[in-house]
Scaffold this motif. Sequence first.
Motif, PDB file in Angstrom:
ATOM      1  N   PRO A 125       0.617  -0.910  -0.078  1.00  0.00           N
ATOM      2  CA  PRO A 125      -0.125   0.172  -0.066  1.00  0.00           C
ATOM      3  C   PRO A 125       0.791   1.496  -0.063  1.00  0.00           C
ATOM      4  O   PRO A 125       0.165   2.595  -0.419  1.00  0.00           O
ATOM      5  CB  PRO A 125      -0.715   0.256   1.537  1.00  0.00           C
ATOM      6  N   LYS A 126       2.201   1.307   0.452  1.00  0.00           N
ATOM      7  CA  LYS A 126       2.939   2.107   0.685  1.00  0.00           C
ATOM      8  C   LYS A 126       3.948   1.698  -0.324  1.00  0.00           C
ATOM      9  O   LYS A 126       4.967   1.187  -0.399  1.00  0.00           O
ATOM     10  CB  LYS A 126       2.978   3.169   1.535  1.00  0.00           C
ATOM     11  N   ILE A 127       5.190   3.578  -0.479  1.00  0.00           N
ATOM     12  CA  ILE A 127       6.879   2.882  -0.845  1.00  0.00           C
ATOM     13  C   ILE A 127       7.602   4.053  -0.438  1.00  0.00           C
ATOM     14  O   ILE A 127       6.553   5.627  -0.276  1.00  0.00           O
ATOM     15  CB  ILE A 127       6.590   2.574  -2.005  1.00  0.00           C
ATOM     16  N   THR A 128       9.025   4.450  -0.151  1.00  0.00           N
ATOM     17  CA  THR A 128       9.463   5.022  -0.035  1.00  0.00           C
ATOM     18  C   THR A 128       9.559   5.935  -0.593  1.00  0.00           C
ATOM     19  O   THR A 128       9.986   5.583  -1.404  1.00  0.00           O
ATOM     20  CB  THR A 128      10.539   4.353   1.296  1.00  0.00           C
ATOM     21  N   PHE A 129      10.140   7.098  -0.285  1.00  0.00           N
ATOM     22  CA  PHE A 129      10.742   7.918  -1.890  1.00  0.00           C
ATOM     23  C   PHE A 129      11.819   8.057  -1.804  1.00  0.00           C
ATOM     24  O   PHE A 129      12.258   8.026  -3.817  1.00  0.00           O
ATOM     25  CB  PHE A 129      10.473   9.915  -1.072  1.00  0.00           C
ATOM     26  N   ASP A 130      12.900   6.977  -0.714  1.00  0.00           N
ATOM     27  CA  ASP A 130      13.755   6.930  -1.470  1.00  0.00           C
ATOM     28  C   ASP A 130      13.831   5.334  -2.308  1.00  0.00           C
ATOM     29  O   ASP A 130      14.280   5.366  -3.349  1.00  0.00           O
ATOM     30  CB  ASP A 130      14.552   6.320  -0.211  1.00  0.00           C
TER      31      ASP A 130
END
Length: 798
Positions: A125-130
């Motif tokens: 459901p989500k992923i980091t900017f990095d």
Amino acid sequence: MMLRFSLALACVVTFTSIGWAQPLANPKHSDRADRFYQIDQWLPTPNSARTASGAPGPQYWQQRADYDIDVTLDDANQKISGTARIQYHNLSPHPLSYIWVQLDQNRFRPDGDSVTSAPAPSLAPKITFDAMSSILASMVFDGGYKIESVKSFDAKKSVVGDAMKFTIHQTMMRIDLDKPLAPGKSLGFVIDYQYNIVDAKVIRARGGYEFFEKDDNYIYEISQWYPRVAAYTDYSGWQHKQFLGRGEFTLELGDYDVRITAPSEMVVAATGVLKNADDVLKPEWKERLAEATSAKKPMFIVTPDEAKTNEPIRTKKTKTWEFRADNVRDFAFAASRKFIWDAMGVDVQGQKVMAMSYYPGEAEPLWSQYSTEAIIHTLDIYGKYSFAYPYPVAISVNGPVYGMEYPMICFNGPRPEEDGTYTKDTKYGLISVIIHEVGHNFYPMIINSDERQWTWMDEGLNTFLQYLAEQEWETDYPSRRGDPEKIVPYMRGGNQRPIMSGSEEILQFGNNAYSKPATALNILRETILGREQFDFAFAEYARRWKFKRPTPSDFFRTMEDASGTDLDWFWRGWFYSTDHVDLAIEDLKLFQVDSGDPDVEAERKRKEKDDKEPTLSKERNEALRKRIEWQAGLKDFYNSEDYDPLAVDEAARKSFQKFVDGLNEKERAMLRRSTNFYVATFKNVGGLVMPIIVRLHYTDNTSELFTIPVDIWRGNGDRVGKLFVTDKEITRIELDPRRELADTEVSNNHWPPRIVPSRFKLYKDEKKKNPMQKLRDKNKDDGVTDSDSNSEDTKDEE
């Protein structure tokens, strides 16, 4: 349960059975798989190059490649350009029509297999900017070698000759020869090339740069930076599996002369010995470096203040640092204006080794306290279990790469927080990664195993020795790997492949290639062989294959040869299968000798009858009116007090006495024994056979520990019984009490069964605020009243 057995005179006939091990299921035996099947047919046939004992044979051979390289580091554009002059020596018995060269940086090309074959990352459901930055950068980064020319080269005359035909296939380049290179002959060629350096903080890599925006500086950790000749071996020919990022390297040993041109303000660290210190080091740095050779503690060569002063300097001048490295399989270097440099000389069996660390101010105070000390500790402990470190320097560098190893130099990432504080995990993470990466000098930089094919041969063996070194650093060192109980969750779980899988086919890479083999070796050392036998065999393996290229079969065979122990069952279970350890106590029975004396046995039966609690029905039936009591004429002898069903007649006594008279004194003594004979039944639930380690607890509050060799499972690998003879009474039994087998299920390790508690937490299910409540709270924080928030003016402003 207690049973009794009788002793009798008997004629014993021994039958000898002839059988053979089979790897397939055996439907005609209760044990459907032979866990002691000899693995010889799975291993390469011994020959004159590799013997059946695991040692190199009289005709063992190994190729060699010497390098003379000039390279320039472009700090303005983060590029490398170089000229590599390579002298290749064909020491094999085969003529070679072409030579394969590794171009590892090609894996960063957007159209390379490493990028195009990468499975989809988890986006929901989500992923980091990095993580998103890494995905986007890998799609557009102009990575990969730009090969400008490949020409023949006469090293003796320093003459560049004709262009050579070459073909690039992903991360490999084939150089075709005009005529085959005959055995015993050498060939020189020169490659001009360049490539862009990867941002290792954005795209995960084994080398690259890190940019420090606040002071506009870089740390460069440069690896796989020149075309490297691929290994040609007796066991697989050319090792030209494509480099996809995981399976590392196997390379030829050789001598290196490398000249690195970098901005004059930068400090450079590299594989090998600095040859032109007068040209590149400040006088005070040279003086301190000389003093550090005999220092008792690490001392600064470039101090933190000097590094800080050096950071903003920008000139167009350059310096060329010259390094020489003998008999290494690779070369790496690091460069930065930010480097603090500390060093200390250490005596390694009569040879002076300079342990040195390079790091920015952001790494302080952690690095100056622990890095160089960890290097020295590693050389000491690894040398104890393998051989004396043979190189003149050992270097640890802090930069963007968390942990990566090369001959004499390694890159390590942990740093404190910006305020200089650090967690316990960061501290021990730093010490552990330095031990691990410096330790790689032994495995596989010197014991030159094939990492592209068998990751465990370097990572697993090295992680095992890392565990030994950590335990000699301090009491209760928080080692992540090595203790058997720490591998249990992995062994219990699914989604596994055997350790003997190819490097790119491994699932759960860290557990499979690092943890499991390290744990297996620890168990082999502590429980199977014992420390003395294991250490001797392990050191023999290191000695035999120092500066040579071993395969798994060489390791397996050497360990058996030097320890004098058949370990095929161990390799088969731990390395070739995904079975796990789960031994269970299934049953315990008590047997006692039946004395045969009719009077004694009658008295025992009476006591058992008296002690036996009546059944529920019998207890209730006692109150019932019995017909025999009120109806005359129904009672007879068997209802009278004269009848005793346990009465002993004289004939029985005479028969017993006759039996006793026919015994000798030793046999009479056995008949009189009151010893307890316990038979415990053990079940192999997990499939992986191991020694049975069991502790017996007695009624007198004493206990005994028994180690039953693994051979007990040879007849049946599923279920076995073991006899324990004791004058004491057993109250309980426990399996693997010291947790040394990596047993995955402790609930079945006790007899009688013991409840193993699990814990749960209590929490309060708090009602979450709805959007209107959140807006009200926000308005309160902002000082807005309810009337204000509902006004037309407020709406207009929004």
